[in-house]
Design a protein around this motif. Structure first.
Motif, PDB file in Angstrom:
ATOM      1  N   PRO A 103      -0.493  -6.191  -4.063  1.00  0.00           N
ATOM      2  CA  PRO A 103      -1.345  -6.328  -2.880  1.00  0.00           C
ATOM      3  C   PRO A 103      -0.923  -5.396  -1.741  1.00  0.00           C
ATOM      4  CG  PRO A 103      -0.586  -8.470  -3.652  1.00  0.00           C
ATOM      5  CD  PRO A 103       0.156  -7.431  -4.429  1.00  0.00           C
ATOM      6  N   PHE A 104      -1.888  -4.806  -1.106  1.00  0.00           N
ATOM      7  CA  PHE A 104      -1.749  -3.933   0.069  1.00  0.00           C
ATOM      8  C   PHE A 104      -0.993  -2.633  -0.232  1.00  0.00           C
ATOM      9  CE2 PHE A 104      -2.111  -8.247   1.859  1.00  0.00           C
ATOM     10  CZ  PHE A 104      -3.328  -8.089   2.497  1.00  0.00           C
ATOM     11  N   MET A 105      -0.639  -2.395  -1.472  1.00  0.00           N
ATOM     12  CA  MET A 105       0.044  -1.146  -1.783  1.00  0.00           C
ATOM     13  C   MET A 105      -0.946   0.011  -1.899  1.00  0.00           C
ATOM     14  SD  MET A 105       3.126  -0.662  -4.380  1.00  0.00           S
ATOM     15  CE  MET A 105       4.084   0.815  -4.409  1.00  0.00           C
ATOM     16  N   GLU A 106      -2.230  -0.313  -2.064  1.00  0.00           N
ATOM     17  CA  GLU A 106      -3.230   0.744  -2.153  1.00  0.00           C
ATOM     18  C   GLU A 106      -3.332   1.547  -0.858  1.00  0.00           C
ATOM     19  OE1 GLU A 106      -5.320  -3.136  -1.243  1.00  0.00           O
ATOM     20  OE2 GLU A 106      -3.995  -2.494  -2.832  1.00  0.00           O
ATOM     21  N   PHE A 107      -2.814   0.991   0.229  1.00  0.00           N
ATOM     22  CA  PHE A 107      -2.804   1.743   1.483  1.00  0.00           C
ATOM     23  C   PHE A 107      -1.796   2.899   1.434  1.00  0.00           C
ATOM     24  CE2 PHE A 107      -4.200  -2.528   3.033  1.00  0.00           C
ATOM     25  CZ  PHE A 107      -5.506  -2.151   3.321  1.00  0.00           C
ATOM     26  N   LEU A 108      -0.808   2.796   0.557  1.00  0.00           N
ATOM     27  CA  LEU A 108       0.183   3.865   0.389  1.00  0.00           C
ATOM     28  C   LEU A 108      -0.259   4.921  -0.628  1.00  0.00           C
ATOM     29  CD1 LEU A 108       3.527   1.853   0.346  1.00  0.00           C
ATOM     30  CD2 LEU A 108       2.602   3.245   2.188  1.00  0.00           C
ATOM     31  N   LYS A 119      -0.431  12.712  -1.853  1.00  0.00           N
ATOM     32  CA  LYS A 119      -0.021  13.955  -1.184  1.00  0.00           C
ATOM     33  C   LYS A 119       1.319  14.438  -1.725  1.00  0.00           C
ATOM     34  CE  LYS A 119      -3.095  15.138   1.853  1.00  0.00           C
ATOM     35  NZ  LYS A 119      -3.788  16.386   1.729  1.00  0.00           N
ATOM     36  N   LEU A 120       2.233  13.487  -1.978  1.00  0.00           N
ATOM     37  CA  LEU A 120       3.549  13.851  -2.494  1.00  0.00           C
ATOM     38  C   LEU A 120       3.494  14.250  -3.966  1.00  0.00           C
ATOM     39  CD1 LEU A 120       5.713  11.034  -0.865  1.00  0.00           C
ATOM     40  CD2 LEU A 120       5.585  13.433  -0.184  1.00  0.00           C
ATOM     41  N   PRO A 129       0.563  15.186  -6.375  1.00  0.00           N
ATOM     42  CA  PRO A 129      -0.879  15.383  -6.571  1.00  0.00           C
ATOM     43  C   PRO A 129      -1.353  15.182  -8.012  1.00  0.00           C
ATOM     44  CG  PRO A 129       0.200  17.445  -5.963  1.00  0.00           C
ATOM     45  CD  PRO A 129       1.231  16.382  -5.926  1.00  0.00           C
ATOM     46  N   GLY A 130      -0.473  15.293  -9.004  1.00  0.00           N
ATOM     47  CA  GLY A 130      -0.889  15.114 -10.382  1.00  0.00           C
ATOM     48  C   GLY A 130      -0.728  13.694 -10.883  1.00  0.00           C
ATOM     49  N   MET A 131      -0.588  12.735  -9.976  1.00  0.00           N
ATOM     50  CA  MET A 131      -0.308  11.371 -10.367  1.00  0.00           C
ATOM     51  C   MET A 131      -1.530  10.660 -10.947  1.00  0.00           C
ATOM     52  SD  MET A 131       1.381   8.364  -8.091  1.00  0.00           S
ATOM     53  CE  MET A 131      -0.072   7.581  -7.434  1.00  0.00           C
ATOM     54  N   LEU A 132      -2.713  10.978 -10.460  1.00  0.00           N
ATOM     55  CA  LEU A 132      -3.923  10.299 -10.925  1.00  0.00           C
ATOM     56  C   LEU A 132      -4.346  10.813 -12.289  1.00  0.00           C
ATOM     57  CD1 LEU A 132      -6.317  10.031  -7.857  1.00  0.00           C
ATOM     58  CD2 LEU A 132      -5.178   8.206  -9.055  1.00  0.00           C
ATOM     59  N   PRO A 133      -4.862   9.931 -13.144  1.00  0.00           N
ATOM     60  CA  PRO A 133      -5.446  10.410 -14.394  1.00  0.00           C
ATOM     61  C   PRO A 133      -6.643  11.323 -14.116  1.00  0.00           C
ATOM     62  CG  PRO A 133      -5.070   8.047 -14.492  1.00  0.00           C
ATOM     63  CD  PRO A 133      -4.807   8.471 -13.081  1.00  0.00           C
ATOM     64  N   SER A 134      -6.941  12.191 -15.073  1.00  0.00           N
ATOM     65  CA  SER A 134      -7.988  13.195 -14.845  1.00  0.00           C
ATOM     66  C   SER A 134      -9.370  12.578 -14.647  1.00  0.00           C
ATOM     67  CB  SER A 134      -8.033  14.176 -16.014  1.00  0.00           C
ATOM     68  OG  SER A 134      -8.376  13.512 -17.208  1.00  0.00           O
ATOM     69  N   THR A 135      -9.587  11.375 -15.147  1.00  0.00           N
ATOM     70  CA  THR A 135     -10.905  10.755 -14.983  1.00  0.00           C
ATOM     71  C   THR A 135     -11.136  10.257 -13.561  1.00  0.00           C
ATOM     72  OG1 THR A 135      -9.993   8.648 -15.748  1.00  0.00           O
ATOM     73  CG2 THR A 135     -11.079  10.036 -17.385  1.00  0.00           C
ATOM     74  N   PHE A 136     -10.107  10.220 -12.739  1.00  0.00           N
ATOM     75  CA  PHE A 136     -10.238   9.754 -11.362  1.00  0.00           C
ATOM     76  C   PHE A 136     -10.381  10.891 -10.355  1.00  0.00           C
ATOM     77  CE2 PHE A 136      -8.346   6.221 -13.532  1.00  0.00           C
ATOM     78  CZ  PHE A 136      -8.945   5.124 -12.959  1.00  0.00           C
ATOM     79  N   GLU A 137     -10.424  12.134 -10.823  1.00  0.00           N
ATOM     80  CA  GLU A 137     -10.535  13.264  -9.906  1.00  0.00           C
ATOM     81  C   GLU A 137     -11.947  13.370  -9.350  1.00  0.00           C
ATOM     82  OE1 GLU A 137      -9.329  16.732 -12.000  1.00  0.00           O
ATOM     83  OE2 GLU A 137      -7.228  16.365 -11.638  1.00  0.00           O
ATOM     84  N   THR A 138     -12.046  13.722  -8.090  1.00  0.00           N
ATOM     85  CA  THR A 138     -13.348  13.937  -7.486  1.00  0.00           C
ATOM     86  C   THR A 138     -13.784  15.376  -7.731  1.00  0.00           C
ATOM     87  OG1 THR A 138     -12.344  14.571  -5.386  1.00  0.00           O
ATOM     88  CG2 THR A 138     -12.909  12.239  -5.669  1.00  0.00           C
TER      89      THR A 138
END
Length: 131
Positions: free
Chosen positions: A70-75, A81-82, A84-93
């Motif tokens: 909970p509330f960690m999504e704010f971080l 930013k620290l 940038p390759g952390m998100l899976p490729s399906t989540f890229e805009t």
């Protein structure tokens, strides 16, 4: 200008679509692994897709911590930013994809410029040595 409610709805849709695409990729990758286990050979494109999907699944683990706690999504923006390759490729805009393509294109242009200058310099040296 969009309201806060609309922004939240858009983000939820984005994450829903990202998880849905990841699920589809995972199903396709499972079929590819099944084919591999039964002695079939994958094409180059299939191999790349399988590797990308496996990498996305490994990237999903730290991402799920942000979703579950909970509330960690704010971080999450700070960590993106620290790392940038952390998100899976399906989540890229789309904007992130375009930015990546621009960076790759600029790198290729710089490399081509360097190679052209190197070849021109070599031609001048050879001309001077021959003359």
């Amino acid at each position: 200008r969009r309201s806060l409610r609309q922004k939240v709805v858009d983000e939820l849709k984005h994450y829903y679509n990202g998880f849905h695409l990841l699920w589809i990729d995972t199903k396709v990758a499972a079929r590819m692994v099944w084919r591999l286990l039964h002695g079939q050979v994958l094409t180059r494109r299939e191999r790349r897709r399988l590797l990308r999907t496996c990498a996305d699944l490994f990237r999903l683990v730290p991402f799920l911590v942000f979703v579950i706690v909970p509330f960690m999504e704010f971080l999450l923006p700070v960590f993106l930013k620290l790392f940038p390759g952390m998100l899976p490729s399906t989540f890229e805009t789309e904007s992130k994809k375009e930015e990546k393509q621009k960076k790759k294109l600029n790198a290729k242009l710089e490399l081509a410029k360097f190679l052209r200058e190197t070849i021109a310099e070599m031609a001048r040296r050879n001309k001077a040595d021959a003359g």
